[in-house]
Motif scaffolding. Structure first.
Motif: not given
Length: 342
Positions: A36-46, A104-112
């Motif tokens: 979900r965090a990566a659903n806009t194309g962002r790189q995610v490391i677990v 999700d990625g949308g929320l992360l994009d807004e925060l960025e």
């Protein structure tokens, strides 16, 4: 987008062991949170640990094609910094946890965007200050600050919770974009079995769990089990439990509630913001009912206030050491009834 997200995950959770591997719509929770965090194309490391207890988690992440880094179990700050060893100082870093699957990625994009346009050094969203449910937790900072924290932090609390050093240096800044939603009284984290069952229910009719937006999920929380019934918590109320342990009260026409009813009353009170539960040795088996009802993750969500026994068997002329022994015995009995060690 320029930032990278690091998702903390481990299987040795004390209240709900192995929760990050529990399925939500057939997908392990850690995988769902990462996807979900990566659903806009962002790189995610677990980022998980090198302990054997996380071997199955690491294997699962690999099966789903996720980038997994393994490091220290106890020092989560070091684990995140090591996971980003190849990145530059100015890298924007998102800190996420695998028990929060709503972001999700949308929320992360807004925060960025907010983080960069306002020239911030630390930004977060979660709970009432952001207008979003507890569990919509995201932190944003620069990798340089995390590296400095890793070098300077000596306190175990700082190492476990990653960002306290950064917050002390730059202050805690909440995103207020969704403050007008006033959904901070709701809860969507997974800390205990009831939380997990709630998340299961929210996702039960979602066709694309990795793509549905965070706000759509939030809209499905209203009216769910153990969510607040009003939009304002009640922290100034104290929940009295005399009737949970005996047929107490002159107006009591129904007697002592059974355990299931008592558990429902206690959890509903806590879910609606009650922070203190009042009991006593003299309240029948109230302490035992509380202890049994709040096991498996609810223990830390409210403070239990109890009172000493009446000390009726303590001699009136007892010396101080004898009185102390009776007091200690009463405290021990209270702890034993609630199932706690101290």
């Amino acid at each position: 987008m320029v930032g990278v997200a690091v998702l903390q995950a481990r299987t040795n959770s004390s209240r709900l062991p192995g929760k990050v591997l529990l399925p939500v719509r057939g997908v392990p929770m850690a995988v769902l949170a990462a996807k979900r965090a990566a659903n806009t194309g962002r790189q995610v490391i677990v980022a998980t640990s090198t302990e054997w207890s996380d071997d199955a988690l690491a294997a699962t992440l690999k099966e789903y094609g996720l980038n997994c880094f393994r490091g220290s179990l106890e020092n989560a700050l070091e684990r995140i910094v090591d996971a980003l060893a190849e990145y530059s100082e100015e890298t924007v870093v998102f800190r996420l946890t695998a028990d929060n699957v709503f972001p999700d990625g949308g929320l992360l994009d807004e925060l960025e965007t907010e983080f960069l346009t306002q020239g911030l050094e630390y930004l977060c969203c979660n709970g009432e200050p952001s207008g979003l449910p507890y569990g919509m937790s995201v932190e944003v900072t620069r990798l340089a600050h995390l590296r400095e924290a890793a070098c300077q932090s000596v306190d175990d609390h700082d190492k476990e919770h990653v960002t306290p050093y950064v917050i002390r240096k730059f202050g805690r800044r909440y995103s207020e974009k969704y403050k007008s939603l006033k959904q901070g009284h709701l809860r969507c984290t997974v800390d205990c079995l009831d939380d997990y069952l709630l998340v299961q229910q929210v996702f039960s009719d979602v066709l694309e769990p990795m793509k549905i937006s965070s706000l759509e999920l939030v809209s499905k929380l209203e009216g769910a089990p153990f969510q607040p019934r009003g939009d304002r918590p009640t922290p100034r109320l104290v929940f009295g439990t005399a009737q949970l342990g005996s047929e107490y009260g002159i107006a009591n026409k129904t007697g002592q509630p059974d355990w299931k009813a008592a558990q429902g009353l206690l959890k509903t009170a806590i879910a609606n913001g009650v922070m203190y539960i009042d009991t006593a040795r003299a309240y029948g088996n109230s302490e035992a009912v509380i202890g049994q009802s709040l096991r498996h993750g609810w223990e830390g969500r409210a403070r239990i206030i109890t009172k000493l026994s009446l000390l009726q068997t303590c001699p009136e002329d007892a010396i101080a050491s004898v009185v102390h022994a009776f007091v200690d015995a009463s405290i021990f009995q209270s702890c034993a009834s609630r199932g706690v060690r101290k």
